[in-house]
Enzyme design. Structure first.
Site, PDB file in Angstrom:
ATOM      1  N   ASP A 327       0.796  -1.217   0.000  1.00  0.00           N
ATOM      2  CA  ASP A 327       0.000   0.000   0.000  1.00  0.00           C
ATOM      3  C   ASP A 327       0.835   1.276   0.000  1.00  0.00           C
ATOM      4  O   ASP A 327       0.374   2.314  -0.470  1.00  0.00           O
ATOM      5  CB  ASP A 327      -0.966  -0.017   1.182  1.00  0.00           C
ATOM      6  CG  ASP A 327      -2.065  -1.055   0.977  1.00  0.00           C
ATOM      7  OD1 ASP A 327      -2.693  -1.025  -0.087  1.00  0.00           O
ATOM      8  OD2 ASP A 327      -2.273  -1.894   1.848  1.00  0.00           O
ATOM      9  N   TYR A 411     -10.337  -0.882   2.212  1.00  0.00           N
ATOM     10  CA  TYR A 411      -9.812  -0.829   3.583  1.00  0.00           C
ATOM     11  C   TYR A 411      -9.506   0.598   4.017  1.00  0.00           C
ATOM     12  O   TYR A 411      -9.130   1.445   3.204  1.00  0.00           O
ATOM     13  CB  TYR A 411      -8.538  -1.662   3.708  1.00  0.00           C
ATOM     14  CG  TYR A 411      -8.761  -3.047   4.276  1.00  0.00           C
ATOM     15  CD1 TYR A 411      -9.163  -3.228   5.600  1.00  0.00           C
ATOM     16  CD2 TYR A 411      -8.572  -4.195   3.499  1.00  0.00           C
ATOM     17  CE1 TYR A 411      -9.368  -4.485   6.129  1.00  0.00           C
ATOM     18  CE2 TYR A 411      -8.773  -5.463   4.019  1.00  0.00           C
ATOM     19  CZ  TYR A 411      -9.173  -5.601   5.338  1.00  0.00           C
ATOM     20  OH  TYR A 411      -9.379  -6.853   5.861  1.00  0.00           O
TER      21      TYR A 411
END
Length: 732
Positions: A327, A411
């Protein structure tokens, strides 16, 4: 610090970004041939910055003190004749001069920008190949289609790919008219794969939807479109769409600071709170970064940051073997940072930090309220009651919180640095948001995850984080900081030294070369960061701090798998490497579409850097012949997420913390001077029958918080002297 002499760690200003942009345009020759990816501060070399920091803390800093040059680091694509060349450059923004410009090797794929991510939906919807794939399904009336962008993961050895992105496809129920309806409840079993350079579809992968005992590959589609989403599946989470009444018995809980906060936040990123002092910056990749962290004007950490996070999925059915995100490296959590809102993400008296990112044209783009700074109560800091006199001395553990929150498609991650009144730092991660789900045939279960709704499979996966800590323990000298592994070992019964078997010994091993270290809770293994030249006048031990990270499960993928090879940092709990300017990434600089990490902590260890005044005889796990350096410590911890039904449709936060605490750094408890005072806004809540009396119009009496020392029960003590009426103190 004057505008003429900005602090060397201050982020680039809007005017400095524009200077860097113009220098690159002049170099390339046309703005139309440039796709800007980032323009941000190129942090000064450590050797150049340390003398400046020393002068700053000594109080000897003047306008004549030498300062590192203000450099901008620029990443951009140079586009000529349909050919894309990814380039990295450095610009001196004071001299308005290009210092370097280097094309990066074609296999190194930079992080995706917001512009690229936003373009995926349109590319898919305009592709005939995608339309043909969707024709294999029929959706109910009132459904649209949306595509979530995902990094492509690690390509297979046989693949020759340019810049590639894949997407997860979902249906969108539009019948409510609410754009926040949860589309993740409607996964469609295809994955489009897009060539970003040409903006064309490469292929559309079909996904297996079977359960336990079924094959790894997708079934062949018949001539008749498969009907999707025929069973009701409500998975809403926004209040106006859920059919569960909202709780009405939660009374307001307010954080009130009538005299304002105790911290000071300066426009150049300097933060001062109690005995703490540090500088805050914000990068597109790391989010909030802390520099020059000092306690009582004693340096502790040169730089502290989140370095990487990988999320590998445990579903072996192709193409899920490529479902692995980095990420920070693939996207950049700074680009995904939320614009925080007052009274929602942080409570109390809040200061927000803004930053600047850049668009594809290189123009500055404001990133508003991406970091919040606030104080919060975290329970008791220390307490003791003299049982002879019943006198209690107690202080509250107030924390200063530096927090940012990122949304990465489904998320959310909450990242925070927390400073307390006793000299400790906690580095915290919280995972929440919505799980990444895929389709499963209704009525089936799976070995690869948990069914959380009709036709919805939440796959097993992990979240593995790496935190980078560059310590400078009570000195700006590069030779002063040492890393020690401390363990507590049991001792066998021995008539002379341990006759009753209750002795245990403390073992200390100094880390003299780059290496990795695994957690061992049975030995209470901890990492100490110490100053090799200073001792505590009370204990006689080196002054230092102790690092305590959760001993969690790490990478579960086979070590020879592409998933594991791309994230070799996730094999061990700690890494100690030699400092080099610009080495910030646990999995290497380029994670996007990597097959193996290059330049990450594993490679750093291999080169064999060493620490201390003398080179050790052996070079540890590395075996190379590196160079003398100061140590950098990396803490790695993970969340193995085997989904629960309770995680759906939105996941309660999963919390992990790494602690960095003083260990023989001070001469006593550094929080002895924290006031032990009563909080006068606290009130007593009566028991149930007294509340019933209040509801019936009878007197509302609130017990004085100290009266429990004088009576045995609430009824007996309610009328004691010092009771409160309607929250206001009165005498007997």
């Amino acid at each position: 610090m004057s505008s003429q002499h900005p602090h060397p760690l201050r982020e680039l200003t809007e005017s400095e970004i524009l200077v860097a942009r113009e220098v690159i345009i002049q170099h390339v020759g046309s703005s139309d041939a440039i796709f800007f990816r980032t323009i941000h501060l190129n942090e000064p070399a450590k050797d150049e910055l340390l003398p400046f920091l020393q002068a700053e803390h000594d109080g000897t800093l003047t306008d004549q003190t030498p300062r590192p040059a203000r450099l901008a680091f620029v990443e951009y694509d140079k586009i000529q004749a349909g050919r894309v060349e990814f380039t990295q450059a450095k610009v001196d923004v004071q001299l308005k001069k290009l210092l370097s410009s280097n094309a990066v090797k074609p296999s190194a794929q930079p992080a995706f920008t917001v512009a690229e991510i936003n373009a995926l939906q349109d590319i898919c919807m305009s592709s005939q190949m995608f339309k043909d794939a969707m024709s294999e399904f029929s959706l109910p009336e009132g459904f649209d289609i949306t595509v979530d962008p995902w990094p492509y993961g690690g390509p297979e050895e046989t693949e020759t790919l340019t810049r590639t992105m894949q997407g997860l496809v979902f249906g969108v129920d539009t019948t409510s008219g609410n754009k926040d309806s949860n589309h993740y409840a409607y996964p469609i079993p295809i994955i489009p794969v897009v060539n970003w350079d040409t903006k064309e579809m490469i292929r559309v992968d079909r996904l297996a939807t079977g359960g336990s005992g079924d094959g790894l590959t997708a079934e062949l589609r018949g001539d008749t479109p498969k009907a999707l989403f025929r069973s009701p599946r409500t998975a809403e989470y926004v209040p106006e769409l859920i059919d569960i009444p909202q709780r009405t018995d939660l009374k307001p809980l307010n954080v009130i600071q009538p005299e304002g906060p105790s911290f000071r936040a300066h426009s150049d990123g300097l933060v001062e709170w109690q005995k703490w002092r540090f500088r805050l910056s914000f990068t597109f990749r790391e989010g909030a970064v802390l520099h020059d962290i000092c306690y009582e004007n004693r340096p502790i950490m040169y730089r502290l940051s989140f370095s990487e996070m990988t999320v590998p999925y445990g579903d072996p059915r192709p193409p899920y073997h490529r479902k692995q995100a980095f990420d920070l490296g693939d996207v950049g959590v700074g680009r995904a940072a939320n614009n925080l809102e007052l009274g929602c993400d942080c409570l109390g008296a809040i200061h927000y930090f803004d930053s600047l990112l850049v668009g594809p044209d290189g123009m500055p783009s404001p990133a508003k309220s991406v970091v919040c700074l606030h104080e919060q109560d975290n329970g008791i800091l220390w307490k003791h009651t003299n049982f002879r006199t019943s006198r209690a001395a107690v202080t509250r553990n107030r924390e200063l919180v530096v927090q940012f929150i990122v949304t990465l498609a489904n998320y959310e991650y909450v990242f925070a640095y927390k400073f307390d009144l006793a000299g400790a730092i906690a580095i915290e991660t919280r995972a929440t948001g919505i799980m990444s789900v895929v389709a499963i045939d209704e009525g089936k279960s799976s070995d690869y995850g948990n069914v959380v709704g009709p036709g919805i499979l939440a796959q097993n996966h992990q979240h593995i984080f790496a935190i980078r800590m560059d310590p400078c323990m009570d000195s700006y000298s590069a030779d002063a900081t040492a890393v020690v592994v401390e363990e507590s070992h049991p001792r066998k019964i021995e008539p002379k030294t341990n006759p009753f078997g209750n002795l245990y010994g403390i073992h200390r091993t100094e880390v003299k070369h780059a290496t990795w270290i695994d957690a061992e809770p049975r030995l209470n293994r901890a990492i100490r960061v110490e100053n090799r030249d200073k001792t505590n006048p009370i204990s006689g031990k080196r002054v230092g701090y102790k690092l305590i990270a959760p001993a969690t499960q790490l990478m579960l993928a086979d070590p020879e798998s592409t998933m594991a090879m791309r994230a070799r940092f996730a094999r061990h709990n700690y890494w100690v490497t030699g400092y080099r300017d610009g080495e910030l990434w646990a999995a290497g600089e380029f994670t996007n579409q990597s097959r193996v990490d290059e330049g990450g902590v594993s490679d750093m260890v291999e080169r064999g850097d060493w620490f201390g005044p003398e080179q050790p005889e052996t070079n540890g796990q590395g075996g190379g012949h590196g160079r003398k350096s100061s140590p950098v410590v990396w803490a790695v911890f993970g969340l193995t997420h085997n989904p629960r039904v309770e995680d759906w449709p939105v996941m309660p936060a999963e919390i992990h913390q790494v602690h960095f605490r003083p260990a023989d750094f001070s001469t006593s408890n550094p929080a002895l001077d924290v006031p032990s005072s009563r909080n006068k806004t606290s009130v007593l809540v009566p028991c149930c029958d007294q509340r019933d009396q209040v509801a019936n119009g009878k007197n509302h009496v609130q017990q004085d918080p100290a009266s429990h020392l004088q009576g045995d029960g609430a009824d007996a003590s309610a009328s004691q002297a010092g009771a409160q009426v309607n929250g206001k103190e009165r005498s007997g």
